[in-house]
Scaffold this active site. Structure first.
Site, PDB file in Angstrom:
ATOM      1  N   CYS A  67      27.721 -26.858  -5.093  1.00  0.00           N
ATOM      2  CA  CYS A  67      28.775 -27.687  -5.690  1.00  0.00           C
ATOM      3  C   CYS A  67      29.336 -27.060  -6.962  1.00  0.00           C
ATOM      4  CB  CYS A  67      28.258 -29.099  -5.972  1.00  0.00           C
ATOM      5  SG  CYS A  67      27.033 -29.124  -7.309  1.00  0.00           S
TER       6      CYS A  67
ATOM      7  N   CYS B   4      25.716 -33.666  -5.023  1.00  0.00           N
ATOM      8  CA  CYS B   4      25.684 -32.322  -4.430  1.00  0.00           C
ATOM      9  C   CYS B   4      25.217 -32.413  -2.965  1.00  0.00           C
ATOM     10  CB  CYS B   4      24.740 -31.428  -5.225  1.00  0.00           C
ATOM     11  SG  CYS B   4      24.503 -29.813  -4.478  1.00  0.00           S
TER      12      CYS B   4
ATOM     13  N   GLU C 167     -17.827 -11.669  17.336  1.00  0.00           N
ATOM     14  CA  GLU C 167     -18.243 -11.418  15.941  1.00  0.00           C
ATOM     15  C   GLU C 167     -17.012 -11.259  15.071  1.00  0.00           C
ATOM     16  OE1 GLU C 167     -20.761  -7.981  15.864  1.00  0.00           O
ATOM     17  OE2 GLU C 167     -22.030  -8.772  17.458  1.00  0.00           O
TER      18      GLU C 167
ATOM     19  N   LYS D 279     -14.784  -9.289  12.537  1.00  0.00           N
ATOM     20  CA  LYS D 279     -14.609  -7.859  12.256  1.00  0.00           C
ATOM     21  C   LYS D 279     -14.482  -7.691  10.747  1.00  0.00           C
ATOM     22  CE  LYS D 279     -12.095  -3.841  13.905  1.00  0.00           C
ATOM     23  NZ  LYS D 279     -11.826  -3.233  12.630  1.00  0.00           N
TER      24      LYS D 279
ATOM     25  N   ASP E  70     -14.059  -6.217   7.181  1.00  0.00           N
ATOM     26  CA  ASP E  70     -13.195  -5.156   6.688  1.00  0.00           C
ATOM     27  C   ASP E  70     -13.927  -4.327   5.638  1.00  0.00           C
ATOM     28  OD1 ASP E  70     -10.955  -3.704   6.599  1.00  0.00           O
ATOM     29  OD2 ASP E  70      -9.781  -5.096   5.394  1.00  0.00           O
TER      30      ASP E  70
ATOM     31  N   CYS F  49      25.512 -24.136  -9.504  1.00  0.00           N
ATOM     32  CA  CYS F  49      24.965 -24.517  -8.191  1.00  0.00           C
ATOM     33  C   CYS F  49      25.720 -23.765  -7.105  1.00  0.00           C
ATOM     34  CB  CYS F  49      25.101 -26.023  -7.993  1.00  0.00           C
ATOM     35  SG  CYS F  49      24.630 -26.516  -6.328  1.00  0.00           S
TER      36      CYS F  49
ATOM     37  N   TYR G  49     -24.630  -5.046  12.836  1.00  0.00           N
ATOM     38  CA  TYR G  49     -24.108  -5.628  14.079  1.00  0.00           C
ATOM     39  C   TYR G  49     -24.358  -4.782  15.328  1.00  0.00           C
ATOM     40  CZ  TYR G  49     -20.280  -2.685  12.341  1.00  0.00           C
ATOM     41  OH  TYR G  49     -19.543  -1.653  11.832  1.00  0.00           O
TER      42      TYR G  49
ATOM     43  N   CYS H 107      20.206 -28.196 -10.178  1.00  0.00           N
ATOM     44  CA  CYS H 107      21.541 -28.784 -10.060  1.00  0.00           C
ATOM     45  C   CYS H 107      21.318 -30.277 -10.258  1.00  0.00           C
ATOM     46  CB  CYS H 107      22.106 -28.524  -8.660  1.00  0.00           C
ATOM     47  SG  CYS H 107      23.519 -29.554  -8.290  1.00  0.00           S
TER      48      CYS H 107
ATOM     49  N   LYS I 104      -7.223  -7.641  16.772  1.00  0.00           N
ATOM     50  CA  LYS I 104      -6.791  -7.479  15.382  1.00  0.00           C
ATOM     51  C   LYS I 104      -5.831  -8.603  15.012  1.00  0.00           C
ATOM     52  CE  LYS I 104      -7.314  -3.919  13.107  1.00  0.00           C
ATOM     53  NZ  LYS I 104      -7.209  -2.503  13.292  1.00  0.00           N
TER      54      LYS I 104
ATOM     55  N   ARG J 131     -19.824   7.072   8.982  1.00  0.00           N
ATOM     56  CA  ARG J 131     -19.469   7.399  10.350  1.00  0.00           C
ATOM     57  C   ARG J 131     -18.839   8.791  10.448  1.00  0.00           C
ATOM     58  NH1 ARG J 131     -15.759   6.337  14.794  1.00  0.00           N
ATOM     59  NH2 ARG J 131     -13.953   6.254  13.440  1.00  0.00           N
TER      60      ARG J 131
ATOM     61  N   GLU K  10     -21.800  -2.763   8.755  1.00  0.00           N
ATOM     62  CA  GLU K  10     -20.648  -2.576   7.870  1.00  0.00           C
ATOM     63  C   GLU K  10     -21.057  -2.799   6.416  1.00  0.00           C
ATOM     64  OE1 GLU K  10     -18.126  -1.781   9.716  1.00  0.00           O
ATOM     65  OE2 GLU K  10     -16.273  -2.090   8.574  1.00  0.00           O
TER      66      GLU K  10
HETATM   67  S1  IVH Z   1     -19.084  -2.803  16.706  1.00  0.00           S
HETATM   68  C1  IVH Z   1     -20.008   0.442  19.597  1.00  0.00           C
HETATM   69  N1  IVH Z   1     -18.915  -4.990  15.252  1.00  0.00           N
HETATM   70  O1  IVH Z   1     -14.689  -1.966  13.130  1.00  0.00           O
HETATM   71  C2  IVH Z   1     -19.870  -0.628  18.584  1.00  0.00           C
HETATM   72  N2  IVH Z   1     -17.693  -3.066  14.530  1.00  0.00           N
HETATM   73  O2  IVH Z   1     -12.455  -0.688  14.604  1.00  0.00           O
HETATM   74  C3  IVH Z   1     -18.993  -0.242  17.463  1.00  0.00           C
HETATM   75  N3  IVH Z   1     -16.466  -3.389  12.440  1.00  0.00           N
HETATM   76  O3  IVH Z   1     -16.010   1.289  13.346  1.00  0.00           O
HETATM   77  C4  IVH Z   1     -18.747  -1.155  16.371  1.00  0.00           C
HETATM   78  N4  IVH Z   1     -17.092  -5.474  12.085  1.00  0.00           N
HETATM   79  O4  IVH Z   1     -16.530  -0.143  11.217  1.00  0.00           O
HETATM   80  C5  IVH Z   1     -18.520  -3.710  15.398  1.00  0.00           C
HETATM   81  N5  IVH Z   1     -18.889  -6.978  14.053  1.00  0.00           N
HETATM   82  C6  IVH Z   1     -18.498  -5.712  14.189  1.00  0.00           C
HETATM   83  C7  IVH Z   1     -17.646  -5.073  13.251  1.00  0.00           C
HETATM   84  C8  IVH Z   1     -17.258  -3.740  13.474  1.00  0.00           C
HETATM   85  C9  IVH Z   1     -16.384  -4.436  11.611  1.00  0.00           C
HETATM   86  C10 IVH Z   1     -15.760  -2.105  12.225  1.00  0.00           C
HETATM   87  C11 IVH Z   1     -16.608  -0.867  12.410  1.00  0.00           C
HETATM   88  C12 IVH Z   1     -15.952  -0.102  13.511  1.00  0.00           C
HETATM   89  C13 IVH Z   1     -14.531  -0.597  13.446  1.00  0.00           C
HETATM   90  C14 IVH Z   1     -13.808  -0.416  14.760  1.00  0.00           C
END
Ligand code: IVH
Length: 658
Positions: free
Chosen positions: A402, A420, A108, A110, A112, A399, A217, A415, A305, A131, A165
């Site tokens: 030169c 040159c 998946e 991640k 932000d 320059c 997710y 230049c 990451k 959280r 998220e």
């Molecule tokens: S799974 C037990 N899936 O990343 C499962 N997290 O560094 C826990 N995040 O706290 C999370 N996209 O805020 C999961 N596709 C994704 C995600 C995701 C972003 C974030 C989430 C988590 C943090 C962990």
């Protein structure tokens, strides 16, 4: 009667939301949606006693709370362990394999943003919480209710907790920052801070105005719903009305996993939201439970990451370089830092205006960014880190190579001395570059050394290096093998199609696209040499500036002599048509390949699709035209079946391209 009408509108709006966000298939126009919403708002203000708690009008915001109430997470909201490179990922996979044979993962993006827990009772949203420290979070229901992608009512009357998220899309952030700029307010630094700042507001009007988005997710209690794989949990949540990410993908084995990561590392800039990595989750939930958790993380998942794209470092000095057009570029000499997997000690500062606009000074702590394979650039200076010893930048007037006087044109200095050395060296470097003649084995430093030693002075000298092979072999760092490879690569370049040569000659304003247009039109260099300005400007995409530059170039006797020399060396001067095949089956269509093909490699198949005017993508969506399936296909095959996308066998594919 009124109550019935209100209920009716609520149902229409809820269904429209479901169709729009969960099914990606809008059934109401924006105007119709707004009209229903307005009608409902009006009725609710006239008959407040009839207003339902979960009415879609809560999206508009307006609820103000006094303080954030603490919320205990029955199942802790854990974070993820991080991995940073391929070998870490392989170690993660090996560790899983010790417990699970042939593991299937779900990959998946991640996102932000910030994670959220959503609680539904009887299919109705009753609580949204942050959280916090994982065990205790904060109740942000009033703000969660304003996020359109979070359903207020599910398609089944279930009691359920899901996690996901909350994020802000790139465009939403840009729009908000434009507004803030106008009002003279400080800008929101990044989408994550922006999203977090929006949901930690007591007045829900703020969140409502922020255009927040959401992906779900995680289903913590999957087994209670008879669900045994994470992928099925995602599908179930989608069915309930949640927005799941369309790029989630089941992968089989480490190769497919790395393929997914590589694809998104390259393509993440095309997404409408920011991602900072890839999450890898073991699909089978019974196996997830066998593996369990550490104090902080699940052992069955990890987050890869992406390397940092921005770092802070000290700008030690500003040095100038001369390009092949004579343009002078100021470059920052930096205290070396690691950025996206490599150590950088130099970054571009573009030109004098850029430095002045950003008030960049020597001795500043600066932020340096790198996106894609672009040269790193100094993005901004950190004013708070100044100590008063920083030195103002002064643009050079001569320059650096030169010493001739520079001439200012638009925002850059040039230049203009044709003799040159720096300009000549840059011209040679350009000739061998990948989009030009693509000669391998000649790095920038080697070209500079060869130039200084007298082996290379003009472009035509490349084709003369063969005669100097013995001498070159004596040079430090050169063996017979590397020289032979180099000579081979030079020899091969003689067969390039005309556009590579035209681009390589370095005619001002003739980039690789223009070179291609000219080659297709004129077919060989003599036709181009003999053309006129009037004819050139009749060609689509060739403007006056380019036309003038081409005429000037070929009016210069030295350039004609160069072409004649290259002709003597048998460098091809004709356009070689490798054109797109006119194939209606493929034109403008997107294909996905899965499984192992027998007769051709995947790369060959992709090339063929492109030659026929189509595109390949790594993931199946409703925009996929067909999925081409080899042996042991992965999850893309299942997804194609689910979405009713046509399946082609390898044989069928080969038939169509015959
Ligand atoms: S799974 C037990 N899936 O990343 C499962 N997290 O560094 C826990 N995040 O706290 C999370 N996209 O805020 C999961 N596709 C994704 C995600 C995701 C972003 C974030 C989430 C988590 C943090 C962990």
């Amino acid at each position: 009667m009124i109550e019935k009408r209100m209920q009716e509108i609520i149902e229409i709006i809820n269904k429209a939301n479901y169709d729009y966000y969960a099914k990606d298939n809008p059934t109401l126009t924006d105007q119709e949606y707004d009209r229903y919403m307005q009608e409902l708002l009006k009725l609710e203000s006239k008959y407040p006693e009839l207003k339902q708690k979960n009415s879609p009008t809560v999206r508009v915001g307006g609820v103000v709370i006094d303080e954030f109430v603490k919320v205990k997470h029955e199942i802790p909201m854990l974070s993820l362990s991080n991995v940073f490179n391929e070998s870490d990922i392989i170690t993660f996979d090996e560790r899983i394999r010790k417990e699970v044979k042939n593991p299937i993962y779900v990959c998946e993006l991640k996102i932000d943003g910030l994670s959220v827990s959503l609680l539904y009772k009887n299919g109705k949203l009753v609580r949204g919480a942050t959280r916090g420290d994982g065990v205790t979070g904060e109740d942000i229901t009033h703000n969660v209710l304003t996020i359109k992608e979070i359903p207020l009512q599910l398609s089944e009357q279930v009691d359920i907790e899901v996690r996901g998220e909350i994020y802000m899309s790139k465009i939403a952030l840009e729009n908000i920052n434009d507004l803030r700029k106008e009002k003279g307010e400080t800008l929101l630094a990044n989408p994550r801070n922006a999203a977090a700042g929006s949901v930690r507001q007591l007045d829900s009007k703020v969140a409502a105005s922020r255009n927040l988005s959401n992906f779900i997710y995680h289903l913590p209690n999957s087994l209670d719903y008879g669900i045994h794989t994470h992928y099925d949990a995602l599908e179930y949540m989608k069915k309930l009305g949640f927005k799941t990410n369309p790029n989630n993908q089941k992968v089989n084995g480490i190769n497919e996993l790395l393929e997914y990561i590589n694809y998104w590392t390259e393509n993440r800039n095309n997404l409408p939201y920011e991602i900072d990595g890839i999450v890898i989750k073991l699909d089978n939930i019974d196996n997830q439970q066998r593996l369990g958790f550490t104090a902080k993380y699940p052992k069955w998942a990890t987050a890869y990451k992406f390397p940092a794209t921005e770092v802070l470092t000290k700008l030690k000095e500003i040095k100038f370089t001369v390009g092949r057009t004579g343009q002078i570029t100021p470059n920052a000499i930096l205290e070396p830092v690691r950025l996206m997997g490599s150590i950088i000690s130099k970054a571009t500062l573009h030109n004098e205006e850029y430095i002045k606009m950003k008030d960049i000074r020597i001795g500043d702590i600066v932020s340096v960014i790198k996106s894609g394979d672009v040269i790193p650039r100094v993005e901004k200076t950190i004013i708070e880190r100044r100590n008063g010893d920083e030195i103002q930048f002064v643009m050079t007037k001569n320059c650096p190579i030169c010493n001739s006087d520079l001439v200012k044109k638009d925002s850059s200095y040039y230049c203009i001395n044709p003799l040159c050395d720096a300009r000549k060296i840059e011209g040679l470097i350009h000739f061998v570059s990948r989009d030009a003649m693509n000669i391998e084995g000649l790095g920038e430093n080697i070209i500079e050394d060869f130039y200084n030693m007298g082996y290379l002075r003009f472009i035509s000298d490349f084709y003369n290096l063969n005669d100097k092979k013995d001498e070159l072999m004596e040079l430090e760092g050169f063996g017979e093998k590397s020289i032979n490879n180099l000579i081979d690569s030079i020899e091969n370049s003689k067969n390039n199609s005309l556009e590579r040569l035209l681009f390589g000659l370095g005619i001002r304003y003739v980039g690789n696209k223009t070179a291609k247009i000219l080659s297709v039109y004129y077919k060989n260099i003599d036709n181009l040499i003999n053309t006129t300005y009037e004819q050139l400007i009749t060609i689509k995409d060739i403007g006056e500036r380019i036309a003038k530059s081409i005429i000037n170039y070929f009016n210069n006797e030295e350039n004609i002599q160069l072409i004649n020399k290259l002709k003597q060396y048998k460098v091809n001067m004709e356009y070689i048509d490798e054109g797109i095949i006119d194939n209606i089956e493929f034109e403008n269509k997107t294909f996905v390949l899965t499984g192992s093909l027998k007769d051709i490699t995947r790369e060959e198949a992709s090339n063929i699709i492109e030659k026929n005017g189509g595109k390949t993508s790594n993931s199946v969506s409703k925009n996929t035209f067909a999925v081409i399936v080899g042996e042991n296909p992965g999850s893309k095959y299942d997804k194609a079946i689910n979405l009713n996308i046509p399946i082609w066998t390898e044989q069928e594919f080969l038939e169509k391209i015959k």
